[in-house]
Write a protein that holds these residues in place. Structure first.
Motif, mmCIF file in Angstrom:
data_model
loop_
_atom_site.group_PDB
_atom_site.id
_atom_site.type_symbol
_atom_site.label_atom_id
_atom_site.label_comp_id
_atom_site.label_asym_id
_atom_site.label_seq_id
_atom_site.Cartn_x
_atom_site.Cartn_y
_atom_site.Cartn_z
ATOM 1 N N ILE A 152 24.503 25.015 -39.121
ATOM 2 C CA ILE A 152 23.134 24.561 -38.840
ATOM 3 C C ILE A 152 23.166 23.254 -38.054
ATOM 4 O O ILE A 152 22.451 23.079 -37.062
ATOM 5 C CB ILE A 152 22.339 24.383 -40.150
ATOM 6 N N MET A 153 24.007 22.329 -38.490
ATOM 7 C CA MET A 153 24.070 21.019 -37.828
ATOM 8 C C MET A 153 24.606 21.126 -36.399
ATOM 9 O O MET A 153 24.321 20.278 -35.558
ATOM 10 C CB MET A 153 24.962 20.065 -38.635
ATOM 11 N N GLU A 154 25.365 22.169 -36.108
ATOM 12 C CA GLU A 154 25.939 22.343 -34.774
ATOM 13 C C GLU A 154 24.992 23.049 -33.803
ATOM 14 O O GLU A 154 25.272 23.126 -32.609
ATOM 15 C CB GLU A 154 27.249 23.144 -34.863
ATOM 16 N N LEU A 155 23.871 23.548 -34.300
ATOM 17 C CA LEU A 155 22.920 24.225 -33.422
ATOM 18 C C LEU A 155 22.341 23.248 -32.409
ATOM 19 O O LEU A 155 22.217 22.047 -32.670
ATOM 20 C CB LEU A 155 21.784 24.843 -34.247
ATOM 21 N N ILE A 156 21.971 23.747 -31.259
ATOM 22 C CA ILE A 156 21.395 22.914 -30.201
ATOM 23 C C ILE A 156 19.947 22.584 -30.552
ATOM 24 O O ILE A 156 19.180 23.471 -30.968
ATOM 25 C CB ILE A 156 21.465 23.643 -28.848
ATOM 26 N N GLY A 157 19.558 21.314 -30.384
ATOM 27 C CA GLY A 157 18.183 20.899 -30.642
ATOM 28 C C GLY A 157 17.836 20.973 -32.118
ATOM 29 O O GLY A 157 18.665 20.725 -32.997
ATOM 30 N N PHE A 180 12.031 24.199 -27.316
ATOM 31 C CA PHE A 180 13.191 23.496 -26.790
ATOM 32 C C PHE A 180 12.817 22.756 -25.506
ATOM 33 O O PHE A 180 11.944 23.197 -24.745
ATOM 34 C CB PHE A 180 14.336 24.474 -26.503
ATOM 35 N N THR A 181 13.485 21.649 -25.253
ATOM 36 C CA THR A 181 13.290 20.906 -24.016
ATOM 37 C C THR A 181 14.079 21.581 -22.895
ATOM 38 O O THR A 181 14.988 22.381 -23.168
ATOM 39 C CB THR A 181 13.778 19.456 -24.154
ATOM 40 N N PRO A 182 13.769 21.278 -21.629
ATOM 41 C CA PRO A 182 14.560 21.851 -20.531
ATOM 42 C C PRO A 182 16.051 21.563 -20.675
ATOM 43 O O PRO A 182 16.881 22.443 -20.411
ATOM 44 C CB PRO A 182 13.964 21.175 -19.298
ATOM 45 N N LYS A 183 16.413 20.351 -21.099
ATOM 46 C CA LYS A 183 17.830 20.012 -21.276
ATOM 47 C C LYS A 183 18.452 20.859 -22.391
ATOM 48 O O LYS A 183 19.589 21.346 -22.261
ATOM 49 C CB LYS A 183 17.984 18.527 -21.612
ATOM 50 N N GLU A 184 17.735 21.050 -23.488
ATOM 51 C CA GLU A 184 18.258 21.877 -24.577
ATOM 52 C C GLU A 184 18.397 23.332 -24.138
ATOM 53 O O GLU A 184 19.362 24.008 -24.527
ATOM 54 C CB GLU A 184 17.329 21.773 -25.789
ATOM 55 N N LEU A 185 17.465 23.804 -23.319
ATOM 56 C CA LEU A 185 17.562 25.174 -22.815
ATOM 57 C C LEU A 185 18.762 25.331 -21.880
ATOM 58 O O LEU A 185 19.406 26.380 -21.860
ATOM 59 C CB LEU A 185 16.266 25.558 -22.102
ATOM 60 N N ARG A 186 19.061 24.279 -21.141
ATOM 61 C CA ARG A 186 20.276 24.300 -20.309
ATOM 62 C C ARG A 186 21.513 24.415 -21.210
ATOM 63 O O ARG A 186 22.431 25.187 -20.929
ATOM 64 C CB ARG A 186 20.348 23.019 -19.471
ATOM 65 N N ASP A 187 21.528 23.632 -22.303
ATOM 66 C CA ASP A 187 22.655 23.692 -23.232
ATOM 67 C C ASP A 187 22.772 25.074 -23.879
ATOM 68 O O ASP A 187 23.872 25.594 -24.071
ATOM 69 C CB ASP A 187 22.497 22.626 -24.324
ATOM 70 N N ILE A 188 21.622 25.670 -24.218
ATOM 71 C CA ILE A 188 21.617 27.017 -24.801
ATOM 72 C C ILE A 188 22.143 28.023 -23.788
ATOM 73 O O ILE A 188 22.908 28.935 -24.133
ATOM 74 C CB ILE A 188 20.196 27.388 -25.262
ATOM 75 N N PHE A 189 21.751 27.860 -22.537
ATOM 76 C CA PHE A 189 22.241 28.720 -21.459
ATOM 77 C C PHE A 189 23.769 28.657 -21.382
ATOM 78 O O PHE A 189 24.449 29.683 -21.343
ATOM 79 C CB PHE A 189 21.611 28.272 -20.136
#
Length: 526
Positions: free
Chosen positions: A251-256, A427-436
């Motif tokens: 859970i703690m390692e998830l993005i955002g 999610f923010t655009p930056k977080e979506l980039r990280d998810i990508f």
């Protein structure tokens, strides 16, 4: 972390990072004097202050360094953390690295090696290569296991216990191994229960006790251990890495999801303390596990529900720790009188774990529950069983914020039975980039910086457009769809190239998505 450990050779890299952080971006000899050239009277400090006020990543980073080291300003770790975070949100690799170092060393913030590793990975993904050195230094290291154990993390206690049991980088010590496995088992670590069973059966580090060994094995099986289930059934066991992961760390390692993680951190702490109180015979009030998740599509509600179920199992709050996911169709039958039977069957299946009801408001149409006898029957059955099984079942209802508010308001009993409400922000655009990037790695693909920049730019544009048009943004789900379509475009491109040249694509070409594979993004913005 002890001072002895801080000064050890294994921590020399961390010490260097604390004493010599990445330099101020435009630092030049001359202290805080005027900038060279141009006749400007603005000092470097003034320039950094101005750029930070303007929200420029370089200015935010430079002022963070100043506050962290007390360079030209009074030392202030809290302000340094705030500015590093702002710079990191803007994509600064050095800022992410500094945040990681501060969490790593407990410098101005509570020491948290799990958060530090997450930030180191993000810094490395932002092409800040220094972070790779620390990741390599820590990954699978004795230091990492020791520090996780010191912080009371079951994964660290288990791993360190395993080191003492087999003598990996430490001398074999069965008594220490047993103590560490016991600590991890007390937090619901199924693996630790299995190892305690082995040690009690063989009399390693503790007096042999076959009855206690079998009890630990049964507990491990109840917590979902396939190894323990196989042993009790006298069957061969095939290794499964999935059950070895620590749910809280996942859970703690998830993005955002910063606010969601904080809610779970607090809930886990309270549940752990309550468990210790019960162990010592102290008064421990029952904590209701039923909760409401609200948020748009693709914000991680189902993922968190799955990991929460696993977490509740690992810390021994729920006996099975599994997830059963349903929507209206999974609870409502075709004929009156059958819905209660169908709902009870689902509740029986979920008993011992978490029942996740997606789009729960579908059980209560806009006209009210009285207009839907089937939905009313399902809800009445659900409410009764929630009360009867509150010690062995967690019910999570989820959906869009406005609709879920109407759902909760539709029945006076809902508010008291669902006391915990967790909101999942977009999610923010930056977080979506990280998810990508994360999703690409998971499916064995990669893309260059131009593609990643385009994804972040597109995300910002798409979010703005959907808000303007009153549409619901798909978040991580939308990112997944983008990757699938780009993958199809890549396949068409490679096949056409092979037909034209007669040469099969190389391994690199097979795993690389190019900017041209994402031309369809412009269509989504129309």
């Amino acid at each position: 972390m002890t001072e002895e450990n801080r000064n050890s050779d294994t921590n020399r890299g961390l010490r260097d990072a604390l004493d010599n952080p990445p330099p101020i971006v435009d630092d030049v000899p001359g202290g805080n004097g005027p900038e060279d050239g141009g006749g400007s009277s603005e000092t470097k400090l003034e320039k950094h202050q101005r750029e930070a006020a303007e929200g420029k990543p370089g200015g935010l980073y430079n002022m963070a360094i100043r506050y962290r080291l007390g360079k030209g300003v009074s030392q202030d770790h809290s302000e340094a953390l705030r500015l590093f975070q702002q710079a990191a949100d803007a994509g600064s690799g050095p800022a992410l690295y500094n945040l990681a170092v501060m969490h790593d060393a407990g410098d101005g913030v509570d020491e948290n090696i799990v958060e530090a590793m997450r930030l180191y990975r993000l810094a490395a993904e932002a092409d800040f290569d220094v972070a790779e050195d620390r990741i390599e230094e820590l990954s699978g290291s004795l230091e990492l296991d020791e520090r996780k154990a010191e912080q009371g993390l079951a994964a660290g206690q288990f791993n360190l216990g395993l080191r003492y049991y087999i003598g990996r980088e430490v001398a074999v010590d069965y008594e220490k191994a047993y103590e560490l496995f016991k600590l991890a088992a007390d937090q619901g670590d199924a693996r630790a229960h299995v190892n305690l069973s082995v040690m009690l059966d063989a009399g390693e580090g503790v007096a042999a006790d076959p009855a206690a060994a079998e009890a630990h094995l049964k507990t491990a099986a109840e917590l979902g251990s396939k190894r323990a289930k196989a042993a009790l059934a006298g069957e061969e066991y095939e290794e499964d890495d999935e059950e070895e992961r620590d749910a809280f760390e996942e859970i703690m390692e998830l993005i955002g999801l910063t606010s969601v993680k904080e809610e779970i951190r607090r809930l886990r702490a309270r549940l752990t303390v309550q468990k210790h109180k019960k162990k010592h015979g102290l008064n421990a009030s029952t904590i209701t596990l039923h909760m409401v998740f609200t948020g748009g599509p693709g914000t991680g509600k189902t993922t968190i529900a799955r990991l929460l179920a696993k977490l509740f199992g690992q810390i021994g709050i729920l006996p099975k720790g599994h997830l059963v996911e349903v929507d209206r169709s999974g609870l409502v039958a075709e004929y009156m009188g059958q819905t209660a039977v169908k709902t009870k069957k689902v509740l029986k299946e979920a008993d011992g774990g978490v029942l996740f009801i997606d789009e729960a408001y579908a059980l209560v149409p806009s006209g009210g529950a009285r207009n839907d006898q089937y939905g009313t029957e399902a809800l009445n059955t659900l409410l009764a069983e929630m009360e009867n099984k509150r010690d062995s079942l967690a019910v999570v209802v989820a959906g869009y914020p406005r609709e879920m508010k109407q759902f909760i308001d539709s029945n006076p009993g809902f508010k008291s039975r669902f006391p915990r409400h967790i909101d999942f922000p977009d999610f923010t655009p930056k977080e979506l980039r990280d998810i990508f990037e994360f999703r690409l790695k998971r499916v064995g693909l990669r893309a260059g910086k131009a593609v990643k920049d385009r994804i972040e730019e597109y995300a910002a544009q798409k979010i703005a457009k959907d808000r303007r048009d009153g549409e619901v943004f798909g978040n991580a789900r939308h990112v997944r769809n983008i990757i699938e379509r780009a993958n199809e475009n890549q396949a068409v491109r490679l096949v056409e190239a092979e037909m034209e040249t007669g040469e099969a694509p190389s391994k690199k070409q097979l795993v690389t998505l190019e900017l041209g594979d994402f031309v369809f993004l412009d269509e989504y913005l129309q």
